[in-house]
Design a protein around this motif. Structure first.
Motif, PDB file in Angstrom:
ATOM      1  N   ASN A   1      71.111  -7.797 -54.067  1.00  0.00           N
ATOM      2  CA  ASN A   1      71.032  -7.965 -52.613  1.00  0.00           C
ATOM      3  C   ASN A   1      70.927  -6.623 -51.879  1.00  0.00           C
ATOM      4  O   ASN A   1      71.607  -6.359 -50.899  1.00  0.00           O
ATOM      5  CB  ASN A   1      72.243  -8.743 -52.088  1.00  0.00           C
TER       6      ASN A   1
ATOM      7  N   SER B   1      71.692  -6.984 -44.849  1.00  0.00           N
ATOM      8  CA  SER B   1      72.784  -7.743 -45.436  1.00  0.00           C
ATOM      9  C   SER B   1      73.785  -6.779 -46.062  1.00  0.00           C
ATOM     10  O   SER B   1      73.535  -5.585 -46.201  1.00  0.00           O
ATOM     11  CB  SER B   1      72.264  -8.726 -46.500  1.00  0.00           C
ATOM     12  N   LEU B   2      74.944  -7.315 -46.469  1.00  0.00           N
ATOM     13  CA  LEU B   2      75.999  -6.509 -47.051  1.00  0.00           C
ATOM     14  C   LEU B   2      75.660  -6.121 -48.487  1.00  0.00           C
ATOM     15  O   LEU B   2      74.918  -6.821 -49.177  1.00  0.00           O
ATOM     16  CB  LEU B   2      77.324  -7.269 -47.023  1.00  0.00           C
ATOM     17  N   LEU B   3      76.250  -5.006 -48.913  1.00  0.00           N
ATOM     18  CA  LEU B   3      76.124  -4.575 -50.296  1.00  0.00           C
ATOM     19  C   LEU B   3      77.285  -5.161 -51.088  1.00  0.00           C
ATOM     20  O   LEU B   3      78.446  -4.913 -50.781  1.00  0.00           O
ATOM     21  CB  LEU B   3      76.139  -3.043 -50.386  1.00  0.00           C
ATOM     22  N   VAL B   4      76.968  -5.941 -52.097  1.00  0.00           N
ATOM     23  CA  VAL B   4      77.975  -6.640 -52.894  1.00  0.00           C
ATOM     24  C   VAL B   4      77.959  -6.080 -54.306  1.00  0.00           C
ATOM     25  O   VAL B   4      76.908  -6.030 -54.954  1.00  0.00           O
ATOM     26  CB  VAL B   4      77.712  -8.165 -52.922  1.00  0.00           C
TER      27      VAL B   4
END
Length: 264
Positions: free
Chosen positions: A62, A67-70
């Motif tokens: 992702n 968007s967030l970094l996971v």
């Protein structure tokens, strides 16, 4: 032209004509040509596989600006910081049992990054928030002394300072203020409750001051009424500081030889 002239002209042209050089073919032929084509094909396949793996990793992890970094791991996720010499200067470990940070100084700042909210190092922990709230049912437990300018409970909730097995001490070089703006202030102790002022006074300022369950002191030869019929009492203080009640009469009945003072 005569035959002799033709022969001489032909010999002169023959002498001026350069010699024919050997012609060598230029290019790759045979197994060399096949190996070159094989390596070019292998390089093209490697580039295509590398590009496909890059796109797959970006999609799985992702990686996107919107968007967030996971980061996912079945065990721990560890972030290390090193200096130019390769030495470890900071480490953050997120595991199933907790979050552990190893660094010289830990700071937590506000959303805009301008105001310091929390900092911790080897010497002290500093909190600069306006309020520090503890929501546990048992409150906050401190092993040693606590220094703070204000301890305040939430609205419509009680504030309780308690030492179940030891002594509770409130000290300040310029005074300690304990107030209950809209409720009742209660101080209780299993043994002795001591109010001490070394250079000043103790002031009880209220519409009414109630001292309940004070002992009744009697002295020999007292002509006062029976305790059940006595309506007015006098508050007396022994030399030791103990307070007791004495039946009120026309003159003071407080005596240093009272039974309360003798046994205190």
């Amino acid at each position: 032209i005569t035959q002799e002239q033709f022969i001489l002209a032909s010999q002169s042209l023959h002498l001026q004509r350069p010699g024919c050089e050997a012609v060598y073919p230029v290019g790759l032929y045979g197994w060399r040509k096949r190996c070159l084509y094989f390596f070019l094909l292998l390089l093209l396949v490697t580039m295509i596989v590398n590009l496909a793996l890059t796109v797959w990793i970006i999609k799985v992890m992702n990686f996107s600006t919107d968007s967030l970094l996971v980061l996912r791991s079945e065990r721990n996720v560890t972030l290390n910081a090193r200096n130019h010499q390769g030495q470890l200067t900071g480490q953050l470990t997120v595991g199933p049992e907790g979050v552990e940070a190893q660094c010289q100084r830990l700071e937590v700042r506000s959303r805009d990054g301008g105001r310091l909210l929390f900092s911790a190092d080897e010497e002290q922990i500093t909190m600069t928030t306006e309020k520090f709230t503890v929501t546990g049912s048992e409150g906050a437990v401190f092993g040693h002394s606590v220094e703070t300018p204000l301890i305040q409970a939430k609205t419509s909730e009680d504030l309780r300072l308690e030492s179940p097995t030891r002594t509770l001490t409130l000290e300040a070089p310029r005074g300690v203020e304990v107030s209950a703006g809209a409720g009742t202030l209660k101080i209780s102790s299993r043994k002795d409750l001591q109010l001490e002022s070394t250079e000043g006074e103790i002031l009880l300022d209220a519409d009414s001051v109630r001292l309940e369950n004070l002992p009744l002191g009697l002295h020999a030869g007292s002509t006062g009424q029976a305790p059940g019929k006595q309506a007015v009492y006098e508050v007396c203080v022994c030399p030791s500081g103990k307070i007791y009640l004495s039946p009120a009469e026309s003159v003071s009945t407080c005596q240093a030889m009272s039974s309360i003072c003798l046994w205190s």
